[in-house]
Motif scaffolding. Structure first.
Motif, PDB file in Angstrom:
ATOM      1  N   ILE A 166      -5.807   1.091   2.932  1.00 25.79           N
ATOM      2  CA  ILE A 166      -5.259  -0.235   3.238  1.00 25.79           C
ATOM      3  C   ILE A 166      -4.087  -0.095   4.209  1.00 25.79           C
ATOM      4  O   ILE A 166      -3.973  -0.834   5.184  1.00 25.79           O
ATOM      5  CB  ILE A 166      -4.791  -0.929   1.944  1.00 25.79           C
ATOM      6  CG1 ILE A 166      -5.978  -1.143   1.019  1.00 25.79           C
ATOM      7  CG2 ILE A 166      -4.096  -2.251   2.252  1.00 25.79           C
ATOM      8  CD1 ILE A 166      -5.610  -1.665  -0.343  1.00 25.79           C
ATOM      9  N   LEU A 167      -3.249   0.878   3.947  1.00 27.84           N
ATOM     10  CA  LEU A 167      -2.074   1.105   4.785  1.00 27.84           C
ATOM     11  C   LEU A 167      -2.496   1.373   6.244  1.00 27.84           C
ATOM     12  O   LEU A 167      -1.934   0.802   7.181  1.00 27.84           O
ATOM     13  CB  LEU A 167      -1.284   2.295   4.227  1.00 27.84           C
ATOM     14  CG  LEU A 167       0.022   2.626   4.917  1.00 27.84           C
ATOM     15  CD1 LEU A 167       1.002   1.474   4.784  1.00 27.84           C
ATOM     16  CD2 LEU A 167       0.646   3.883   4.305  1.00 27.84           C
TER      17      LEU A 167
ATOM     18  N   PHE B 207     -10.973   8.501  -0.451  1.00 30.48           N
ATOM     19  CA  PHE B 207     -11.482   7.147  -0.293  1.00 30.48           C
ATOM     20  C   PHE B 207     -11.055   6.548   1.043  1.00 30.48           C
ATOM     21  O   PHE B 207     -11.447   5.443   1.371  1.00 30.48           O
ATOM     22  CB  PHE B 207     -11.035   6.258  -1.451  1.00 30.48           C
ATOM     23  CG  PHE B 207     -11.998   6.256  -2.592  1.00 30.48           C
ATOM     24  CD1 PHE B 207     -12.906   5.227  -2.754  1.00 30.48           C
ATOM     25  CD2 PHE B 207     -12.014   7.290  -3.502  1.00 30.48           C
ATOM     26  CE1 PHE B 207     -13.812   5.225  -3.796  1.00 30.48           C
ATOM     27  CE2 PHE B 207     -12.914   7.304  -4.549  1.00 30.48           C
ATOM     28  CZ  PHE B 207     -13.813   6.269  -4.699  1.00 30.48           C
TER      29      PHE B 207
ATOM     30  N   MET C  10       1.840   6.983  -6.718  1.00 34.14           N
ATOM     31  CA  MET C  10       0.861   7.972  -7.147  1.00 34.14           C
ATOM     32  C   MET C  10       1.366   9.392  -6.870  1.00 34.14           C
ATOM     33  O   MET C  10       1.101  10.313  -7.627  1.00 34.14           O
ATOM     34  CB  MET C  10      -0.471   7.740  -6.421  1.00 34.14           C
ATOM     35  CG  MET C  10      -1.224   6.532  -6.901  1.00 34.14           C
ATOM     36  SD  MET C  10      -1.687   6.630  -8.644  1.00 34.14           S
ATOM     37  CE  MET C  10      -0.588   5.453  -9.360  1.00 34.14           C
ATOM     38  N   VAL C  11       2.099   9.538  -5.768  1.00 33.49           N
ATOM     39  CA  VAL C  11       2.603  10.870  -5.432  1.00 33.49           C
ATOM     40  C   VAL C  11       3.706  11.289  -6.405  1.00 33.49           C
ATOM     41  O   VAL C  11       3.704  12.407  -6.915  1.00 33.49           O
ATOM     42  CB  VAL C  11       3.109  10.910  -3.973  1.00 33.49           C
ATOM     43  CG1 VAL C  11       3.844  12.208  -3.693  1.00 33.49           C
ATOM     44  CG2 VAL C  11       1.940  10.768  -3.011  1.00 33.49           C
TER      45      VAL C  11
ATOM     46  N   ILE D 104      -7.148   5.134  -1.727  1.00 34.78           N
ATOM     47  CA  ILE D 104      -7.531   3.729  -1.534  1.00 34.78           C
ATOM     48  C   ILE D 104      -6.366   2.968  -0.903  1.00 34.78           C
ATOM     49  O   ILE D 104      -6.524   2.222   0.067  1.00 34.78           O
ATOM     50  CB  ILE D 104      -7.926   3.068  -2.874  1.00 34.78           C
ATOM     51  CG1 ILE D 104      -9.268   3.620  -3.349  1.00 34.78           C
ATOM     52  CG2 ILE D 104      -8.020   1.552  -2.720  1.00 34.78           C
ATOM     53  CD1 ILE D 104      -9.648   3.184  -4.750  1.00 34.78           C
ATOM     54  N   ALA D 105      -5.176   3.196  -1.445  1.00 34.90           N
ATOM     55  CA  ALA D 105      -3.996   2.516  -0.907  1.00 34.90           C
ATOM     56  C   ALA D 105      -3.727   2.975   0.525  1.00 34.90           C
ATOM     57  O   ALA D 105      -3.362   2.177   1.390  1.00 34.90           O
ATOM     58  CB  ALA D 105      -2.791   2.781  -1.794  1.00 34.90           C
ATOM     59  N   LEU D 106      -3.950   4.245   0.757  1.00 39.06           N
ATOM     60  CA  LEU D 106      -3.747   4.785   2.097  1.00 39.06           C
ATOM     61  C   LEU D 106      -4.697   4.115   3.091  1.00 39.06           C
ATOM     62  O   LEU D 106      -4.325   3.818   4.229  1.00 39.06           O
ATOM     63  CB  LEU D 106      -3.999   6.298   2.079  1.00 39.06           C
ATOM     64  CG  LEU D 106      -3.592   7.058   3.320  1.00 39.06           C
ATOM     65  CD1 LEU D 106      -2.079   7.042   3.462  1.00 39.06           C
ATOM     66  CD2 LEU D 106      -4.100   8.487   3.263  1.00 39.06           C
TER      67      LEU D 106
ATOM     68  N   VAL E  18       0.806  13.876   0.860  1.00 36.62           N
ATOM     69  CA  VAL E  18       0.085  12.987  -0.050  1.00 36.62           C
ATOM     70  C   VAL E  18      -0.690  13.768  -1.100  1.00 36.62           C
ATOM     71  O   VAL E  18      -0.486  13.598  -2.299  1.00 36.62           O
ATOM     72  CB  VAL E  18      -0.865  12.050   0.732  1.00 36.62           C
ATOM     73  CG1 VAL E  18      -1.596  11.128  -0.222  1.00 36.62           C
ATOM     74  CG2 VAL E  18      -0.068  11.232   1.743  1.00 36.62           C
TER      75      VAL E  18
ATOM     76  N   ALA F 277       0.842  -1.201   0.000  1.00 38.92           N
ATOM     77  CA  ALA F 277       0.000   0.000   0.000  1.00 38.92           C
ATOM     78  C   ALA F 277       0.877   1.252   0.000  1.00 38.92           C
ATOM     79  O   ALA F 277       0.605   2.214  -0.724  1.00 38.92           O
ATOM     80  CB  ALA F 277      -0.924  -0.015   1.215  1.00 38.92           C
TER      81      ALA F 277
ATOM     82  N   VAL G  69       0.907   4.392  -2.743  1.00 37.06           N
ATOM     83  CA  VAL G  69       0.782   5.809  -2.391  1.00 37.06           C
ATOM     84  C   VAL G  69       1.990   6.568  -2.945  1.00 37.06           C
ATOM     85  O   VAL G  69       1.854   7.612  -3.587  1.00 37.06           O
ATOM     86  CB  VAL G  69       0.694   6.003  -0.859  1.00 37.06           C
ATOM     87  CG1 VAL G  69       0.685   7.486  -0.508  1.00 37.06           C
ATOM     88  CG2 VAL G  69      -0.541   5.318  -0.304  1.00 37.06           C
TER      89      VAL G  69
ATOM     90  N   MET H  67      -6.707   6.623  -6.301  1.00 35.97           N
ATOM     91  CA  MET H  67      -5.902   5.422  -6.081  1.00 35.97           C
ATOM     92  C   MET H  67      -5.061   5.553  -4.810  1.00 35.97           C
ATOM     93  O   MET H  67      -4.953   4.622  -4.030  1.00 35.97           O
ATOM     94  CB  MET H  67      -4.958   5.168  -7.256  1.00 35.97           C
ATOM     95  CG  MET H  67      -5.619   4.809  -8.559  1.00 35.97           C
ATOM     96  SD  MET H  67      -7.023   3.719  -8.434  1.00 35.97           S
ATOM     97  CE  MET H  67      -6.331   2.304  -7.631  1.00 35.97           C
ATOM     98  N   ALA H  68      -4.451   6.713  -4.641  1.00 32.21           N
ATOM     99  CA  ALA H  68      -3.577   6.886  -3.482  1.00 32.21           C
ATOM    100  C   ALA H  68      -4.367   6.791  -2.186  1.00 32.21           C
ATOM    101  O   ALA H  68      -3.905   6.193  -1.217  1.00 32.21           O
ATOM    102  CB  ALA H  68      -2.861   8.230  -3.566  1.00 32.21           C
TER     103      ALA H  68
END
Lengths: 325, 376, 248, 292
Positions: free
Chosen positions: D105-106, D37, A290-291, D101-103, D84, A283, A287, D98-99
């Motif tokens: 999960i993180l 998200f 994407m950044v 969503i990943a965040l 971010v 994950a 992130v 997307m970021a």
């Protein structure tokens, strides 16, 4: 450059053909599931990457394809017939789901498609008489080709590879045809495209419908691969996973989903050493990607290539003229 | 170019798949270490690891040391299928897990096709009803426990009607269907049938429906946290009817999370660390000494699973998977033979388990075993 | 110069109580470059949008080469032979200049399905290249349109409007934001194109210098009505126009 | 009848908490076109900050809440915005989607690995005592939730409408270009918005955790409901999110009881589709001030 590209493609293809012989069954299974998910991601890449319409419904379309295949092949009908029905059904539903896209964009569209995925899940889970409910359908047969059974994992892999190559070639054809240009026009500047004669309404609907049909094809490949389908395989999380594949790989690049699906499916393997932390690392990597590079890995690559090229001290008279204009 | 490199790396990674060495016997544990099932899968895994250490300390199985590889399914059925395959590729002689029925039902196809014995912690009735000759339970399926509950409702409480709250997934649906069938058989009317989602947080509406049905009893078949949330809401809305449950409802975790709302609930448990048996008490102590938390029925399932595997291989006498599976069918293990099997247990030809079980009641923060029910 | 390309008949349009356009009529003939000018709020844009079918007039009608445009969508209008440019930048930034131009022409070649199975460029590369060199954009052919300078993008925008060989092109403030060197180039190219292809232009523009030197005839709107009509010289000398602009 | 009343009241009580999450969601959208998200996780995580404060650091509970609030405002407000969101703003919606969503999960994984995979009890601010109104059971907690949410929302409205900073924030949301010209420090206003979002999320967390229990996986359902509430109510209105939250709370309960518990979430989902198609600006929203 072009020869290099062709050479690369040939090498990859050769790799894909040799791969299962170097693999244990698990490796072949993972490769097969990479192929299956790439087909779904390819479809979403058309809808999202080329035509610019966000969709969180790809898992639902996989579900429609998978259930069509499971129900029909378990009833003794040939696989190919179930693919035609599954893809056809997805195409029609995709057309219908495309209608909201004519009215709303961006996050609104994301939520309409999200709601659709949730509703599709509920139907798959609750309508037990048709879908087997939460238990799903067990024992989906693998097709035979010319009397040759594909029950063996390696054989089914080659079957999947064949379908995958056909799907990729059609996709290549589609996005390089004038249709592909119309899809991109819709993404880049819908109003301008419309004024140039592009029927943006039709193109939007087609982008959804064709993308959905690819989702259906992917589902039709998945059901015999897993030999079992249940509603949990087609939830919103799976839609997000497919979206991740497209975006991480590089949305709007032909090879984006190939790379993205590979990463999403294989990365957990590479990160296995991290044990319980792998999902966390994974994950965090997304992130970070994407950044630093929102256009995905292929976007990063093409940016790199452009940077190298522009350093070449080419004598470009046009630059002077360009600056003047 | 980049792709080729990725692929090459991928191939290289898969290439390094070692075979088990001669002195060790490799087993695969495929469990829910992350995702919604993390609590369940971790308890199961911890108990297995404890069992493996004890067995190895006692000399191993057939003179070989056990080696356990653990795989995380992320509580995802398809991942679990791939990982069961990976465990087999890695050379696992036998597979332990998964606990979630939704995963087991998928991955047991793999072990069936390749003839690998698999001992699972799942309770969905369908698992042993599919004619799979390689799948075995370590605790019984809902269709075995429901008759015991039905008998209690009918004869113990004299209930004429019942309201059911169940979780709408593989686990809950299996239990629900088995329960409703028992109710029909006994002529008890199901007056409210309320399903809920996994991870559901708000149970106000569920409780309103259960309450307004005015049933003689309420039967709850949910996962642990949802059970706790439901119990709190039941108490809040002043529901008076007796609350009856199966194993999960009477879990220590539920009692703890519901902060007093579990007082007075009754039910049937297949395995409980509160049972007065000395073997179970000893296990519970070893477990909490080692891991710092109290074992639950999932831990007991895992512990029973690893001892079942060890005993079956020992009794088969050689490393032949078919023979181990044949041994497991119609096998009985008694506590006299293997104390750590915790309770006398036997398997039938479908891999289903029979064992004594308990009728318990929660009083305050304690689970009191009220009665011991014979195996059926 | 007698064939009527665009005919505007008694157009009226009001929003709420405000009459944006009242009873405007004029014709535009083949090969003409007609300038449509007027102070802010004079109704130019409303009229323009009525011609493009984006607004439905309260009364009156618009025909292009004899066909009614009422209720037509933009893509249908394009098929009728109406090309246009936009006030703001309107290219496809992530596509090459060549692809921009091919896209501008492809929808007029064959049917949807023949295009899918036909050649990738819809047989338009040569024509697009001709258009590119006509606008002197040859060195930028394969660059992404979004990476071009403002003025260059305006040229691409104009070139796109011509790709389908339209009978009528509506230019919406073509000179806006373009620097002087580029403006001269643009004007000269438009004039040449008009001469060579006898394409009819309607230009909305604020830059008087540009309009006066480009157009053959000018229509002046003020408060929704035509106040003057004539050659650039006549308009330049017209007192009513001067008053309208200076405000009375 | 008492059932119906019970469903409405319970729905309003949880709906008011959804509204807090939804409001933060709309604020972020207005200020920076960010669709977060991870909003559900933003509500899930502060409960653990507070638990760390009270159980690990041994702070008294009210101080632990303050501690949790401070940590949340810093990490979920400041850090989230700077590290971010800010770098991605020029690249449109998709990377942010997307970021985040990943965040999400993180954040889930971090809580699971470093705190606990198990649900945790959480002290309630209000007593769980109940009283009857026309046969419906109402707890002090229900009333407390409604009251706290209402006060928070009114305070937010006053802040946005009556203070200089608040008006600057609104100007920024409506037209950052003009705000900049007027001398507003746009980036700072956006940062404030992110911090307010974190504070509202903490408040929601404090209210919801006693009922839902604190657990790493709680974010998902909460986040989904916050989206629904924001869209149904209207994306560019604080009031809209409030109405959306209450409405979703009630409709969820009613659809579970009267439609079918198996199709429970279908009720709110269908409402969502209908609203988006017929009134994309939401029930109380006005047409988007900012079009992209």
């Amino acid at each position: 450059m072009k020869q290099l590209k062709i050479l690369g493609l040939v090498a990859i293809l050769a790799g894909l053909i040799i791969a299962p012989f170097t693999q244990a069954t698990y490796g072949t299974y993972v490769l097969s599931s990479w192929l299956v998910f790439t087909v779904a991601a390819m479809g979403l890449n058309l809808t999202l990457g080329y035509a610019g319409q966000i969709s969180l419904a790809q898992a639902a379309f996989m579900g429609i394809g998978a259930y069509s295949t499971a129900l029909m092949t378990m009833a003794g009908l040939p696989w190919i017939a179930s693919v035609v029905v599954g893809m056809g059904l997805c195409f029609v539903v995709g057309l219908i789901l495309g209608y909201p896209a004519l009215r709303v964009q961006n996050h609104f569209l994301a939520f309409v498609t999200l709601a659709f995925t949730t509703l599709a899940f509920l139907v798959m889970r609750n309508e037990e008489w048709l879908t087997g409910g939460i238990y799903g359908l067990v024992g989906v047969p693998r097709p035979s080709v010319a009397g040759l059974s594909l029950m063996d994992g390696t054989r089914y892999y080659f079957f999947t590879l064949g379908v995958f190559i056909l799907a990729s070639l059609s996709f290549w054809w589609l996005v390089n045809s004038p249709w592909g240009r119309a899809f991109k026009g819709l993404r880049e500047n819908p109003i301008r495209a419309n004024s140039l004669g592009v029927d943006t309404r039709l193109v939007t609907l087609l982008a959804f419908a064709i993308g959905a049909a690819y989702g259906g094809l992917s589902g039709a490949l998945m059901a015999p691969l897993v030999q079992y389908i249940d509603p949990m395989s087609f939830t919103l999380i799976i839609s997000l996973k497919i979206l991740l594949m497209v975006v991480v790989g590089g949305s709007g690049y032909f090879f984006g989903p190939f790379l993205g699906a590979g990463l999403v499916i294989m990365l957990p393997e590479f990160l296995r050493f991290a044990e319980a932390y792998y999902l966390m690392i994974y994950a965090a990597l997304v992130v970070f990607l994407m950044v630093v590079c929102p256009s995905g890995l292929l976007g990063l690559l093409s940016r790199g290539i452009a940077a190298i090229r522009s350093r070449e001290p080419a004598e470009r008279g046009d630059l002077k003229e360009g600056a003047q204009l | 170019m980049f792709k080729t490199i990725t692929l090459a790396t991928a191939l290289a990674t898969f290439g390094i798949i070692g075979a088990a060495s001669a002195e060790t016997l490799k087993l695969g544990n495929v469990a829910e270490l992350s995702g919604p099932g993390a609590t369940v899968g971790n308890a199961w895994t911890d108990a297995i690891n404890m069992g493996v250490d004890e067995i190895n300390a006692a000399g191993g199985v057939l003179g070989m040391q056990l080696e356990i590889d653990t795989y995380d399914t992320q509580t995802d059925a398809q991942t679990s299928r791939a990982l069961v395959q990976k465990a087999i590729d890695d050379g696992a002689f036998l597979i332990l897990g998964t606990v979630y029925s939704s995963s087991t039902i998928v991955n047991m196809l793999v072990t069936m096709q390749q003839g690998i014995p698999q001992i699972v912690g799942s309770e969905s009735p369908s698992i042993t009803q599919k004619g799979n000759p390689y799948v075995f339970r370590s605790s019984f399926g809902a269709q075995k426990s429901m008759p015991k509950i039905a008998a209690y409702l009918d004869e113990g409480l004299g209930a004429k009607s019942v309201a059911v709250s169940w979780v709408n997934n593989e686990f809950g649906k299996g239990g629900h269907d088995a329960f409703v069938a028992e109710m029909e058989a006994r002529g008890i009317e199901v007056v409210a049938d309320v399903s809920s989602e996994v991870g559901q947080a708000d149970f106000a509406s569920d409780v309103t429906q259960l309450k307004s049905a005015n049933a003689d009893a309420i039967f709850v078949y949910l996962h642990e946290e949802e059970s706790a949330r439901l119990l709190k809401e039941l108490r809040k809305q002043n529901v008076e009817a007796p609350i009856i449950g199966e194993t999960t409802l009477l879990n220590q975790k539920v009692i703890e999370l519901s902060e007093g709302a579990a007082d007075g609930i009754m039910g049937h448990v297949g395995l409980t660390v509160d049972a007065p048996n000395p073997e179970i008490q000893a296990f519970a102590k070893r477990f909490s000494d080692r891991y710092g938390y109290k074992a639950d029925h999932n831990a007991m399932k895992g512990y029973v699973a690893i001892y079942t595997a060890a005993t079956a291989i020992e009794r088969a006498g050689e490393l032949d998977r078919q023979k181990v599976a044949d041994t497991l069918h119609n096998m009985t293990i008694t506590v006299e033979d293997v104390p750590n099997i915790l309770l006398n247990v036997s398997w039938d030809e479908t891999g289903e388990v029979s064992r004594e079980s308990f009728l318990v009641e929660v009083q305050g923060d304690e689970t009191i075993v009220k009665d011991m029910l014979p195996a059926n | 110069m007698t064939e009527t390309v665009l005919s505007i008949r008694n157009i009226s349009k009001s929003f709420g109580g405000i009459h944006a356009v009242r009873d405007v009529s004029f014709d535009v003939y083949k090969g003409e470059v007609l300038g449509l000018i007027g102070p802010n709020g004079s109704g130019k844009s409303t009229l323009f949008n009525c011609v493009l079918g984006q607004l439905k007039p309260d009364a009156g009608g618009v025909t292009v080469t004899g066909q009614d445009v009422a209720g037509k969508r933009a893509c249908e209008l394009s098929k009728l032979g109406v090309g246009r440019t936009f006030q703001q930048l309107s290219v496809f930034p992530e596509m090459s200049v060549l692809d921009n131009l091919i896209l501008a022409g492809q929808e007029h070649r064959g049917s949807m399905f023949s295009r899918l199975f036909g050649p990738s460029d819809a047989g338009l590369t040569e024509e697009a290249d001709r258009m590119i060199s006509f606008f002197r954009l040859g060195h930028l052919r394969d660059e992404l349109a979004g990476s071009l300078s403002y003025g260059q993008q305006k040229l691409v925008d104009a070139a796109m409007a011509f790709m389908a060989n339209p009978a009528l092109v509506l230019l919406d403030e073509p000179a806006g934001g373009v620097n002087l060197t580029m403006l001269g180039h643009l004007k000269e190219r438009l004039k040449t194109y008009n001469r060579e292809h006898e394409t009819t232009f309607v230009v909305i523009e604020h830059n008087m210098e540009f309009v006066m030197s480009l157009c053959t005839r000018i229509v002046v709107l003020a408060e929704g009505a035509i106040i003057a009509e004539g050659t650039p010289e006549e308009i330049r000398a017209n007192q009513t126009v001067i008053d309208a602009y200076l405000g009375s | 009848m008492s059932d119906f009343l019970q469903l409405i009241i319970s729905g309003l009580s949880t709906g008011s908490i959804y509204a807090l999450a939804a409001i933060g969601f709309t604020l972020l959208w207005q200020a920076s076109q960010t669709i977060n998200f991870a909003q559900g996780e933003f509500v899930m995580v502060p409960a653990f900050f507070i638990l760390i404060g009270s159980r690990v650091l041994g702070l008294p509970f009210p101080i632990a809440i303050g501690f949790g609030l401070a940590v949340a405002v810093f990490t979920l407000g400041f850090v989230f915005k700077r590290l971010v969101i800010q770098p991605m703003l020029p690249h449109g919606h998709l990377p942010i989607v997307m970021a985040t969503i990943a965040l999400a999960i993180l954040m889930r994984e971090l809580v699971k690995e470093f705190y606990s995979a198990e649900a945790q009890t959480f002290p309630a601010l209000f007593s769980e005592q109940t009283f009857d109104v026309f046969g419906a059971v109402i707890s002090h907690q229900d009333i407390g939730n409604l009251a706290v949410s209402a006060v928070a929302i009114i305070a937010l409205q006053l802040f946005l409408g009556r203070t200089r900073t608040g008006r600057s924030m609104q100007a920024t949301a409506q037209n950052p270009g003009v705000a900049e010209i007027l001398g507003v420090n746009v980036q700072r206003m956006v940062l404030y918005t992110f911090m307010i979002n974190a504070a509202l999320a903490t408040l929601a967390s404090v209210l919801i955790s006693p009922i839902y229990l604190a657990k790493f996986s709680n974010g998902e359902p909460i986040g989904l409901v916050a989206f629904l509430a924001a869209i149904v109510g209207g994306f560019n209105q604080v009031r809209g999110a409030l109405v959306g939250g209450l409405l979703i709370g009630v409709i969820d309960n009613l659809s579970a009881a009267y439609l079918s518990s198996e199709y429970r979430i279908a009720g709110p989902m269908i409402l969502l589709i209908v609203i988006i198609l017929l009134r994309p600006q939401g029930l109380l929203g006005t047409s988007e001030g900012r079009t992209v």
